[in-house]
Enzyme design. Structure first.
Site, PDB file in Angstrom:
ATOM      1  N   ALA A  22       7.541   7.597 -52.125  1.00 49.24           N
ATOM      2  CA  ALA A  22       8.097   8.932 -51.855  1.00 49.24           C
ATOM      3  C   ALA A  22       9.077   8.877 -50.684  1.00 49.24           C
ATOM      4  O   ALA A  22      10.129   9.522 -50.714  1.00 49.24           O
ATOM      5  CB  ALA A  22       6.961   9.919 -51.560  1.00 49.24           C
ATOM      6  N   ASP A 128     -11.073   7.463 -44.494  1.00 54.31           N
ATOM      7  CA  ASP A 128     -12.137   8.145 -43.738  1.00 54.31           C
ATOM      8  C   ASP A 128     -11.983   9.663 -43.665  1.00 54.31           C
ATOM      9  O   ASP A 128     -12.945  10.367 -43.359  1.00 54.31           O
ATOM     10  CB  ASP A 128     -12.202   7.596 -42.307  1.00 54.31           C
ATOM     11  CG  ASP A 128     -12.793   6.200 -42.248  1.00 54.31           C
ATOM     12  OD1 ASP A 128     -13.224   5.701 -43.297  1.00 54.31           O
ATOM     13  OD2 ASP A 128     -12.822   5.611 -41.153  1.00 54.31           O
TER      14      ASP A 128
HETATM   15  O1  F6P Z   1     -10.862   3.244 -41.255  1.00 53.83           O
HETATM   16  C1  F6P Z   1     -11.111   2.847 -42.559  1.00 53.83           C
HETATM   17  C2  F6P Z   1     -12.275   1.888 -42.609  1.00 53.83           C
HETATM   18  O2  F6P Z   1     -12.438   1.484 -43.956  1.00 53.83           O
HETATM   19  C3  F6P Z   1     -13.584   2.418 -42.052  1.00 53.83           C
HETATM   20  O3  F6P Z   1     -14.268   3.253 -42.946  1.00 53.83           O
HETATM   21  C4  F6P Z   1     -14.308   1.141 -41.756  1.00 53.83           C
HETATM   22  O4  F6P Z   1     -15.258   1.317 -40.728  1.00 53.83           O
HETATM   23  C5  F6P Z   1     -13.201   0.231 -41.290  1.00 53.83           C
HETATM   24  O5  F6P Z   1     -12.009   0.732 -41.849  1.00 53.83           O
HETATM   25  C6  F6P Z   1     -13.381  -1.217 -41.688  1.00 53.83           C
HETATM   26  O6  F6P Z   1     -12.328  -1.935 -41.146  1.00 53.83           O
HETATM   27  P1  F6P Z   1     -11.986  -3.454 -41.536  1.00 53.83           P
HETATM   28  O7  F6P Z   1     -11.429  -3.446 -42.917  1.00 53.83           O
HETATM   29  O8  F6P Z   1     -11.001  -3.880 -40.512  1.00 53.83           O
HETATM   30  O9  F6P Z   1     -13.286  -4.189 -41.473  1.00 53.83           O
END
Ligand code: F6P
Length: 323
Positions: A22, A128
Site C-alpha cells: 500500500a 500483540d
Molecule cells: O511482539 C510480538 C511477539 O510475538 C510477542 O508476542 C512475543 O513475546 C515476542 O514477539 C517474541 O519475540 P521473538 O520472536 O523475538 O522471540
C-alpha cells in the site's frame, strides 16, 4: 517530497507485506519514489536499500512475513549507529520514512527526528495489539484466528481424553490475543497479565460446584501472565487438582506467520495509504491507526507513553459464558 523510505521493524506480523504494498502503490500514485530499507533500522546502518516499483510489490498481499525482513537493532540504539544511518539515508535522497512496527519502532523514529529531522509516520504492525492509538494493529486478527484454529483442534483431543489443557498464546506484556482467542474458543478460563489474581479465581472455579461436571477444559494463558509462566501454573494446578489430567501446549511463533486475514489486509492497506498521505502532507512523529472505524493520528509520544487497556467488559463476558 520526491522520495520516501519504508521499513518493517521489531517482530513481524501478518499483513506487513500488504502495508508495504500500500505504501509503494500509494506513493507511486502521487509520483513519489519509494526505497525499501531491509531489516529495519539495522539495514539503514548496513546500507541495505532497495528501490521499490509498483511491480515489486505485486503478488505479496497474501503472504505473511515481510519482504523487507525485520530486526531489532541494537546498533541503532547508539548515537554512532544513528549517525551512520542518517548519512546513508541522506546518500539515498530519502526525505521521509514510513515505519511499520510497534513501540520500539516508534521510539527509534522519534529519536531519529529529534536528532536529524527526518520526518516519520508509523503504522502499527504487531500481533500483540498492544499499541495505544489504534483499536487494532496489523497482524492481530490473523494471530487470533491462527490461535483459534489450534484451540479448536486441541479441544477435540481434550474432549476425547477428558483432559484439561493450558494453552499458551503470545503477548509479551498483554493479553489481547488471549482474551479474544479465549472468548472465540469458548475457553473455561483465561489468564491475562492485566487481571490480578486470575489464577486464584481459576482455582476457585475448579473447586466450586459450578462446573456442571465438565469432562474436559480449555484454559488460555497469555505469555505475559504475571502470576507465573504457563508451566509453573500448570505444576501448581496439578498439585491442587491431582485428579485432573493436565497438558500444556505453547502455540508460539506459529501465531506470527501465515496468510493474513481479510481484516488484516484491509487494515494494512488502509493504514499504508494513510501513512503516505500524512507524510506527504508534511506531518511527522505520528502513527496512523483506526479508532471506532475511523482514521486516527496519534503522536509517537502518546503511543509510547500510554498503555492500551483490554476491554474489561469482554473479560467479564468470558466469565459469564464459561460457567
Ligand atoms: O511482539 C510480538 C511477539 O510475538 C510477542 O508476542 C512475543 O513475546 C515476542 O514477539 C517474541 O519475540 P521473538 O520472536 O523475538 O522471540
Amino acid at each position: 517530497m520526491k522520495k520516501i523510505g519504508v521499513f518493517t521493524s521489531g517482530g513481524d506480523a501478518p499483513g506487513m507485506n500488504a502495508c508495504i504494498r500500500a505504501v509503494v502503490r500509494s506513493a507511486a500514485y502521487r509520483q513519489v519514489e519509494v526505497v525499501g530499507i531491509k531489516r529495519g533500522y539495522q539495514g539503514m546502518i548496513d546500507n541495505e536499500f532497495v528501490e521499490l516499483q509498483k511491480s515489486d510489490v505485486a503478488n505479496i498481499i497474501q503472504n505473511g512475513g515481510t519482504i523487507l525482513k525485520t530486526a531489532r537493532s541494537k546498533d541503532f540504539m547508539t548515537a554512532e549507529g544513528r549517525k551512520i544511518a542518517f548519512e546513508n539515508i541522506l546518500k539515498q535522497g530519502i526525505e521521509g520514512l514510513v515505519c511499520i512496527g510497534g513501540n520500539g519502532t516508534y521510539t527509534g523514529a522519534g529519536i531519529f527526528f529529534e536528532e536529524y529531522g527526518i520526518p516519520s509516520i508509523g503504522a502499527p504492525g504487531t500481533i500483540d495489539n498492544d499499541l495505544y492509538g489504534t483499536d487494532y494493529t496489523i497482524g492481530f486478527d490473523t494471530a487470533v484466528n491462527t490461535a483459534l484454529d489450534a484451540i479448536d483442534k486441541i479441544r477435540d483431543t481434550a474432549d476425547a481424553h477428558n483432559r484439561v489443557f493450558f494453552i499458551e498464546v503470545m503477548g509479551r506484556d498483554s493479553g489481547f490475543i488471549a482474551l479474544n482467542a479465549g472468548i472465540a474458543g469458548g475457553a473455561e478460563g483465561i489468564l491475562l497479565p492485566e487481571v490480578m489474581n486470575d489464577y486464584e479465581a481459576l482455582k476457585d472455579h475448579f473447586a466450586s460446584n459450578n462446573r456442571r461436571n465438565k469432562e474436559f477444559s480449555i484454559v488460555i494463558v497469555a505469555e505475559g501472565e504475571t502470576e507465573g509462566n504457563t508451566f509453573q501454573l500448570a505444576d501448581k494446578f496439578r498439585a491442587e487438582f491431582p485428579e485432573c489430567d493436565l497438558r500444556v501446549t505453547v502455540l508460539g511463533h506459529i501465531q506470527r506467520g501465515g496468510r493474513p486475514t481479510a481484516n488484516d489486509r484491509i487494515l494494512a492497506s488502509f493504514l499504508g495509504n494513510a501513512a503516505v498521505e500524512s507524510l506527504l502532507a508534511g506531518k511527522t512523529n505520528l502513527c496512523v491507526g483506526v479508532i471506532n472505524h475511523e482514521l486516527a493520528l496519534v503522536s509517537f509520544k502518546d503511543a509510547i507513553n500510554n498503555k492500551k487497556t483490554i476491554d474489561h467488559s469482554l473479560w467479564h463476558l468470558s466469565k459469564i459464558l464459561s460457567c
